[in-house]
Design a protein around this motif. Structure first.
Motif, mmCIF file in Angstrom:
data_model
loop_
_atom_site.group_PDB
_atom_site.id
_atom_site.type_symbol
_atom_site.label_atom_id
_atom_site.label_comp_id
_atom_site.label_asym_id
_atom_site.label_seq_id
_atom_site.Cartn_x
_atom_site.Cartn_y
_atom_site.Cartn_z
ATOM 1 N N UNK A 27 0.815 -1.221 0.000
ATOM 2 C CA UNK A 27 0.000 0.000 0.000
ATOM 3 C C UNK A 27 0.847 1.269 0.000
ATOM 4 N N UNK A 28 2.157 1.132 0.234
ATOM 5 C CA UNK A 28 2.983 2.324 0.345
ATOM 6 C C UNK A 28 2.613 3.089 1.601
ATOM 7 N N UNK A 29 2.307 4.367 1.453
ATOM 8 C CA UNK A 29 1.957 5.194 2.617
ATOM 9 C C UNK A 29 0.565 5.802 2.461
ATOM 10 N N UNK A 30 -0.381 4.964 2.043
ATOM 11 C CA UNK A 30 -1.782 5.388 1.992
ATOM 12 C C UNK A 30 -2.630 4.121 1.892
ATOM 13 N N UNK A 31 -3.893 4.236 2.207
ATOM 14 C CA UNK A 31 -4.780 3.081 2.123
ATOM 15 C C UNK A 31 -5.056 2.764 0.656
ATOM 16 N N UNK A 32 -4.697 1.568 0.252
ATOM 17 C CA UNK A 32 -5.041 1.039 -1.072
ATOM 18 C C UNK A 32 -5.595 -0.367 -0.859
ATOM 19 N N UNK A 33 -6.825 -0.555 -1.207
ATOM 20 C CA UNK A 33 -7.457 -1.851 -0.989
ATOM 21 C C UNK A 33 -6.690 -2.956 -1.722
ATOM 22 N N UNK A 34 -6.424 -4.061 -1.018
ATOM 23 C CA UNK A 34 -5.750 -5.184 -1.654
ATOM 24 C C UNK A 34 -6.584 -5.715 -2.814
ATOM 25 N N UNK A 58 2.154 -4.224 5.588
ATOM 26 C CA UNK A 58 1.775 -2.819 5.567
ATOM 27 C C UNK A 58 1.634 -2.284 6.985
ATOM 28 N N UNK A 59 1.800 -0.984 7.138
ATOM 29 C CA UNK A 59 1.663 -0.360 8.454
ATOM 30 C C UNK A 59 0.249 -0.555 8.984
ATOM 31 N N UNK A 60 0.152 -0.727 10.305
ATOM 32 C CA UNK A 60 -1.167 -1.002 10.884
ATOM 33 C C UNK A 60 -2.131 0.166 10.704
ATOM 34 N N UNK A 61 -1.618 1.367 10.468
ATOM 35 C CA UNK A 61 -2.529 2.502 10.251
ATOM 36 C C UNK A 61 -3.293 2.358 8.937
ATOM 37 N N UNK A 89 3.331 -3.296 13.100
ATOM 38 C CA UNK A 89 2.740 -2.583 14.230
ATOM 39 C C UNK A 89 3.779 -1.622 14.780
ATOM 40 N N UNK A 90 3.468 -0.323 14.762
ATOM 41 C CA UNK A 90 4.439 0.629 15.301
ATOM 42 C C UNK A 90 3.817 1.424 16.441
ATOM 43 N N UNK A 91 4.501 2.467 16.868
ATOM 44 C CA UNK A 91 4.049 3.228 18.034
ATOM 45 C C UNK A 91 3.440 4.567 17.647
ATOM 46 N N UNK A 92 2.777 4.605 16.509
ATOM 47 C CA UNK A 92 2.068 5.810 16.076
ATOM 48 C C UNK A 92 1.083 6.208 17.180
ATOM 49 N N UNK A 93 1.297 7.365 17.818
ATOM 50 C CA UNK A 93 0.447 7.722 18.964
ATOM 51 C C UNK A 93 -1.007 7.980 18.598
ATOM 52 N N UNK A 94 -1.277 8.248 17.326
ATOM 53 C CA UNK A 94 -2.646 8.520 16.894
ATOM 54 C C UNK A 94 -3.352 7.243 16.456
ATOM 55 N N UNK A 95 -2.687 6.429 15.641
ATOM 56 C CA UNK A 95 -3.356 5.298 14.998
ATOM 57 C C UNK A 95 -3.057 3.936 15.616
ATOM 58 N N UNK A 96 -1.997 3.816 16.412
ATOM 59 C CA UNK A 96 -1.602 2.504 16.917
ATOM 60 C C UNK A 96 -2.653 1.819 17.790
ATOM 61 N N UNK A 97 -3.377 2.537 18.647
ATOM 62 C CA UNK A 97 -4.384 1.830 19.447
ATOM 63 C C UNK A 97 -5.405 1.077 18.588
#
Length: 277
Positions: A27-34, A58-61, A89-97
């Motif tokens: 997906x790179x760095x944006x949401x792209x549906x598989x 892909x990033x969990x966000x 899974x990273x520590x993105x404070x906005x999206x990680x939860x």
């Protein structure tokens, strides 16, 4: 772009293949549906390079783009490849939860979860952004930043939702070095990893960043080897043309350091595969 030769690891007179890439971002760095249109080029690139075991991470966000049915269709279309369903899974404070909740919900569908730290004190910027992230280091105590980075990594490990750690010493990306001994700074984190039977990736991505070094450093690899920590191999590709990038160089480095096994995962179960007979 010309394709890279099949990556080999030299031992005696016998060339051995590096066969897996466990860090890929379709997906790179944006949401792209598989879809098959998005994923199939990655399978083609893997086959061209002689890779037989790959993991989408892909990033969990961007979990909204992941479709396990599409991954299964890709597996059916490419029976010669082992295609792992994964996520970073990273520590993105906005999206990680939200990302962690998604991982918990889909744990049994996933084969592999990478853990990483991309955020320090600033919630609005990844410290590894190039070049802007380098400003976060200006006028700072680098030893304290390293200690803070590894503390955050241990917090991520403690969630229990990680199989392997990505670019373990990413904190060096802009070339900042601690005055303290790196072995002392990283030892507690390596113990965390060993106690939980996790793996560490050997990532070629560092060779295309300002630091121009493999992640992690030779010393950290040697310390991990002493503790019996296994390794995955990774390019951190954000395009299928980056898949397996610099794996020939990685193979040489692994031979130099004596790394003779690569770890693979299926439904979170690790298997160490020898790279020599």
């Amino acid at each position: 772009m010309a394709s890279e030769a099949v990556p080999t690891l030299q031992h005696s007179n016998t060339p051995l293949l590096l066969f897996s890439d466990y860090h890929m971002h379709p997906q790179g760095h944006r949401v792209q549906r598989y879809t098959q249109e998005l994923l199939q080029p990655w399978a083609h690139s893997a086959r061209r390079l002689g890779l037989t075991d790959i993991a989408f991470t892909d990033h969990d966000r961007y979990h909204a783009g992941i479709d396990f049915d599409e991954i299964n269709r890709l597996r059916e279309r490419n029976p010669d490849l082992r295609i792992r369903a994964g996520i970073e899974s990273d520590n993105d404070p906005v999206h990680s939860p939200a990302g962690r909740k998604w991982i918990e919900k889909n744990w049994d569908k996933l084969d592999f979860v990478l853990g990483s730290v991309h955020f320090l004190e600033r919630a609005d910027q990844m410290f590894d952004s190039v070049p802007d992230g380098a400003t976060q280091f200006e006028g700072r105590n680098i030893d304290e930043m390293y200690a803070d980075y590894f503390r955050r990594l241990r917090e991520l490990i403690a969630t229990g939702l990680v199989d392997s750690l990505a670019h373990l010493d990413l904190i060096k990306i802009h070339g900042h070095r601690p005055t303290a001994d790196i072995g002392t700074l990283v030892n507690e984190t390596l113990e965390f990893i060993r106690e939980r039977n996790l793996a560490i990736e050997l990532s070629t991505a560092g060779w295309r960043k300002p630091v121009n070094e493999l992640y992690p450093s030779d010393l950290i690899i040697e310390l991990a080897m002493d503790k019996g920590i296994p390794f995955t191999t990774a390019s951190d590709a954000h395009s299928h043309v980056q898949l397996g990038e610099k794996f020939s160089r990685l193979a040489d480095k692994m031979a130099e350091l004596g790394v003779r096994q690569v770890c693979t995962f299926e439904k979170h179960k690790p298997t160490e595969v020898p790279l020599q007979l």
